[in-house]
Design an enzyme around this catalytic site. Structure first.
Site, short mmCIF file in Angstrom:
data_model
loop_
_atom_site.label_atom_id
_atom_site.label_comp_id
_atom_site.label_asym_id
_atom_site.label_seq_id
_atom_site.Cartn_x
_atom_site.Cartn_y
_atom_site.Cartn_z
N ASP A 21 0.84 -1.20 0.00
CA ASP A 21 0.00 0.00 0.00
C ASP A 21 0.88 1.26 0.00
OD1 ASP A 21 0.86 -0.11 2.61
OD2 ASP A 21 -1.13 0.16 3.51
N SER A 22 2.21 1.07 -0.02
CA SER A 22 3.13 2.19 -0.28
C SER A 22 2.80 2.79 -1.65
CB SER A 22 4.59 1.72 -0.25
OG SER A 22 4.76 0.54 -1.02
N ASP B 95 -1.24 -6.10 -0.37
CA ASP B 95 -1.46 -5.46 0.92
C ASP B 95 -2.93 -5.14 1.10
OD1 ASP B 95 0.24 -4.83 3.01
OD2 ASP B 95 1.16 -3.13 1.98
N LYS C 33 -1.31 -9.38 2.83
CA LYS C 33 -0.50 -8.94 3.98
C LYS C 33 -1.35 -7.96 4.79
CE LYS C 33 3.13 -5.91 3.68
NZ LYS C 33 2.63 -4.81 4.52
N GLU D 125 -1.29 -5.51 8.62
CA GLU D 125 -0.46 -4.97 9.69
C GLU D 125 -1.07 -5.25 11.06
OE1 GLU D 125 0.28 -0.80 8.99
OE2 GLU D 125 1.09 -1.17 6.98
N GLU E 43 9.32 -4.24 10.39
CA GLU E 43 9.66 -2.90 9.85
C GLU E 43 10.09 -1.95 10.96
OE1 GLU E 43 6.94 -1.11 7.06
OE2 GLU E 43 8.01 0.82 7.15
O1 KIV Z 1 3.48 -1.10 1.58
C1 KIV Z 1 4.61 -1.59 1.47
O2 KIV Z 1 5.34 -1.38 0.49
C2 KIV Z 1 5.06 -2.44 2.56
C3 KIV Z 1 6.51 -2.83 2.57
C4 KIV Z 1 7.33 -1.68 2.97
C5 KIV Z 1 6.76 -4.01 3.44
O3 KIV Z 1 4.32 -2.76 3.41
#
Ligand code: KIV
Length: 266
Positions: free
Chosen positions: A45-46, A84, A114, A116, A183
């Protein structure tokens, strides 16, 4: 093409071979990441910040993540594709998490999600894993908790911090996650967690002693100029290369040098 990576490949790499994960957000970034040999491609989600230009990761929606996961999926031939789950798409209840995770597995080529959170998300992780959704955990500096953490702060410092992190790591593993991202935590803490867990840890800003490493692709390519954390190593300056190429194009169009005869039809 090397053999397609699956969840068992990732689990079996613990203590055998360092895992490489790269983020990708579209067809070309996934294609080149896949060709690099990376075992995991994460549609992180970056995306919100480094591609869509939002200030943080909170604004991105499930629809936006699905759209980019589909695009990345077209370039990802061999690596294991992880999507994500965005902020708010899994926090309400395990059922909400399952419904949204299903969208990623049904409507995109993603093979895993994924999310969090540690102890507080353990029930949700268990609920998904029990329903055949492979889950990668993510603990430590969790960017979706940006407001609650008071900014992007290193987590797990001191003995109390380490205890909390260790509890989170154990909870994620016991809930059935097949790997976990660590992280923004001290290298020593990441090393201790990595030796304690039987699932692979993938570090970002967590030192060398993790089972694998990930960086945000646009950071390592020099393609995001808003903020560069200490843990980022730039392997290229693609942003500068783009700017120079655009300027040369601008000059050649302005001067009447482009298109030349070789770029024109008779
Ligand atoms: O959103 C993302 O790119 C991430 C990575 C930094 C692990 O969660």
């Amino acid at each position: 093409m090397d053999k397609k990576v699956n969840v068992n490949t990732i689990k079996a790499m613990k203590n055998q071979q360092r895992i490489v994960m790269l983020t990708a957000y579209d067809y070309p970034s996934a294609l080149y990441a896949d060709r690099s040999g990376a075992q995991i491609i994460l549609v992180g989600d970056s995306l919100a910040q480094v591609v869509l230009g939002y200030d943080n990761t909170l604004s991105i929606t499930v629809e936006e993540m699905l759209h980019h996961t589909r695009a990345a999926g077209r370039g990802c031939k061999r690596a294991f594709l992880v999507a994500d789950m965005p902020f708010g798409s899994y926090h309400e209840s395990p059922v909400q998490a399952f419904q949204n995770a299903c969208r990623f597995l049904k409507e995109t080529p993603a093979e895993s999600v994924k999310l969090e959170g540690g102890v507080k998300m353990a029930d949700t992780i268990r609920f998904l894993v029990d329903r055949a959704v492979p889950v990668m955990g993510h603990i430590g500096l969790t960017p979706q908790s940006f407001h609650q953490m008071g900014g992007y702060r290193v987590q797990g410092r001191g003995e109390e911090g380490l205890r909390t992190l260790m509890e989170d790591a154990r909870a994620v593993q016991e809930a059935g996650a097949y790997s976990v991202v660590l992280e923004g935590i001290p290298a020593r803490a990441a090393g201790l967690i990595t030796s304690e867990l039987s699932i692979p840890t993938i570090g970002i800003g967590a030192g060398l002693h993790c089972d694998g490493q990930v960086l945000v692709t646009n950071d390592l390519l020099g393609l995001y100029d808003q903020f560069t954390p200490k843990f980022v190593k730039k392997y290229a300056e693609i942003g500068k290369t783009m700017e120079e190429a655009f300027k040369r194009f601008y000059e050649e169009v302005t001067n009447g040098k482009f298109p030349g005869e070789e770029h024109s039809y008779e």
